[in-house]
Design a protein around this motif. Structure first.
Motif, PDB file in Angstrom:
ATOM      1  N   THR A 112     -76.532 -54.531  25.193  1.00  0.00           N
ATOM      2  CA  THR A 112     -75.494 -54.603  26.215  1.00  0.00           C
ATOM      3  C   THR A 112     -75.625 -53.445  27.201  1.00  0.00           C
ATOM      4  O   THR A 112     -75.390 -53.622  28.400  1.00  0.00           O
ATOM      5  N   GLY A 113     -76.022 -52.278  26.711  1.00  0.00           N
ATOM      6  CA  GLY A 113     -76.186 -51.133  27.591  1.00  0.00           C
ATOM      7  C   GLY A 113     -77.213 -51.381  28.671  1.00  0.00           C
ATOM      8  O   GLY A 113     -77.033 -50.986  29.835  1.00  0.00           O
ATOM      9  N   HIS A 114     -78.311 -52.034  28.308  1.00  0.00           N
ATOM     10  CA  HIS A 114     -79.352 -52.337  29.298  1.00  0.00           C
ATOM     11  C   HIS A 114     -78.791 -53.172  30.436  1.00  0.00           C
ATOM     12  O   HIS A 114     -79.026 -52.880  31.624  1.00  0.00           O
ATOM     13  N   PHE A 115     -78.023 -54.214  30.102  1.00  0.00           N
ATOM     14  CA  PHE A 115     -77.543 -55.116  31.140  1.00  0.00           C
ATOM     15  C   PHE A 115     -76.325 -54.563  31.872  1.00  0.00           C
ATOM     16  O   PHE A 115     -76.107 -54.907  33.042  1.00  0.00           O
ATOM     17  N   LEU A 116     -75.573 -53.693  31.235  1.00  0.00           N
ATOM     18  CA  LEU A 116     -74.508 -53.008  31.964  1.00  0.00           C
ATOM     19  C   LEU A 116     -75.097 -52.098  33.041  1.00  0.00           C
ATOM     20  O   LEU A 116     -74.615 -52.080  34.181  1.00  0.00           O
ATOM     21  N   GLU A 117     -76.122 -51.361  32.686  1.00  0.00           N
ATOM     22  CA  GLU A 117     -76.754 -50.467  33.672  1.00  0.00           C
ATOM     23  C   GLU A 117     -77.437 -51.262  34.779  1.00  0.00           C
ATOM     24  O   GLU A 117     -77.369 -50.891  35.950  1.00  0.00           O
ATOM     25  N   ARG A 118     -78.059 -52.374  34.415  1.00  0.00           N
ATOM     26  CA  ARG A 118     -78.799 -53.147  35.410  1.00  0.00           C
ATOM     27  C   ARG A 118     -77.888 -53.968  36.320  1.00  0.00           C
ATOM     28  O   ARG A 118     -78.154 -54.108  37.519  1.00  0.00           O
ATOM     29  N   GLY A 119     -76.810 -54.488  35.759  1.00  0.00           N
ATOM     30  CA  GLY A 119     -75.993 -55.403  36.535  1.00  0.00           C
ATOM     31  C   GLY A 119     -74.757 -54.801  37.163  1.00  0.00           C
ATOM     32  O   GLY A 119     -74.366 -55.187  38.268  1.00  0.00           O
ATOM     33  N   ILE A 120     -74.118 -53.847  36.476  1.00  0.00           N
ATOM     34  CA  ILE A 120     -72.811 -53.357  36.923  1.00  0.00           C
ATOM     35  C   ILE A 120     -72.870 -51.932  37.428  1.00  0.00           C
ATOM     36  O   ILE A 120     -72.200 -51.577  38.408  1.00  0.00           O
TER      37      ILE A 120
END
Length: 244
Positions: free
Chosen positions: A212-220
């Motif tokens: 989840t951390g990867h996609f939080l950093e990439r998307g939000i």
């Protein structure tokens, strides 16, 4: 929003002026709403305006463009948990994520319910095994609600629904063990509890948080609000110490 009276979860508090505070709360039906609390930095109000607390919030404003005045009354305090490093870090991050990621005054009833469930789990079981899975699921739900959802139902390469072991860091889609052969190092591990449900051990929980951390950093949090991610780093550091 000329007038709104609702229960709400305190998510963020920022000093304003000599005595006031700008407060962001998560409401059941109106999403994230911001208001100005006169005397919000007073000795009386500081214990009320703590992230994670549930309050009765009343907003009033003359026009839709004006920052509403906000009065709050305590419904339920989670402030005692803030004296414990790990629960405090969990509350800090979950509330900070909510306040930073969501647009103003858009209803997210599922997110409100999930946020309350995570905070209730932290309160009921301060040991992280009791709430860490719920936190991972909350982050996944928030990503989905904001249009960055992961596709974990089938393999992106083959369409298979069995033996899903990885997630593509680019497409956010699941990959089966067979399709991933030889490319495992380029993929993110997909912990079984996110596919089959149930409980999880610490290696899987930490894999879930990395995912989840990867996609939080990439998307939000792309090139912005990096200070918010510092709260997540503090939580991860304390979790790793707790399970070491």
């Amino acid at each position: 929003m000329p007038h709104l009276a609702t229960s709400a979860i305190v998510c963020a508090v920022r000093a304003h002026g000599e005595h006031g505070a700008i407060v962001r709360v998560m409401t059941p039906h109106n999403g994230l709403v911001t208001g100005y609390v006169q005397g919000g930095r007073s000795r009386h109000m500081r214990p009320v305006l703590q992230p994670g607390n549930i309050v009765q919030a009343t907003f009033r404003s003359r026009t839709a463009d004006q920052l509403a005045s906000l009065t709050v009354e305590m419904i339920h305090s989670r402030a005692p948990l803030l004296a414990e490093p790990l629960p405090a870090a969990a509350i800090d991050w979950t509330c900070a994520l909510t306040a930073a990621a969501l647009p103003e005054e858009n209803g997210y009833p599922a997110l409100h319910q999930a946020l309350d469930a995570v905070l209730t789990a932290v309160e009921a079981a301060p040991a992280a095994r009791g709430w860490a899975v719920a936190l991972v699921r909350y982050e996944l739900l928030l990503l989905a609600e904001l249009g960055f959802g992961l596709d974990l139902d089938h393999c992106a390469a083959t369409g298979d629904t069995e033996d899903l072991r990885y997630v593509s860091p680019k497409s956010a889609a699941a990959v089966s063990a067979a399709a991933a052969m030889g490319y495992e190092a380029r993929l993110l591990p997909l912990p079984p509890f996110l596919v089959r449900g149930g409980e999880a051990g610490w290696p899987d929980i930490l894999d879930g948080l990395r995912l989840t951390g990867h996609f939080l950093e990439r998307g939000i949090f792309v090139d912005r609000r990096r200070d918010v991610l510092a709260a997540r780093e503090r939580l991860l550091d304390r979790l790793k110490r707790a399970v070491a």
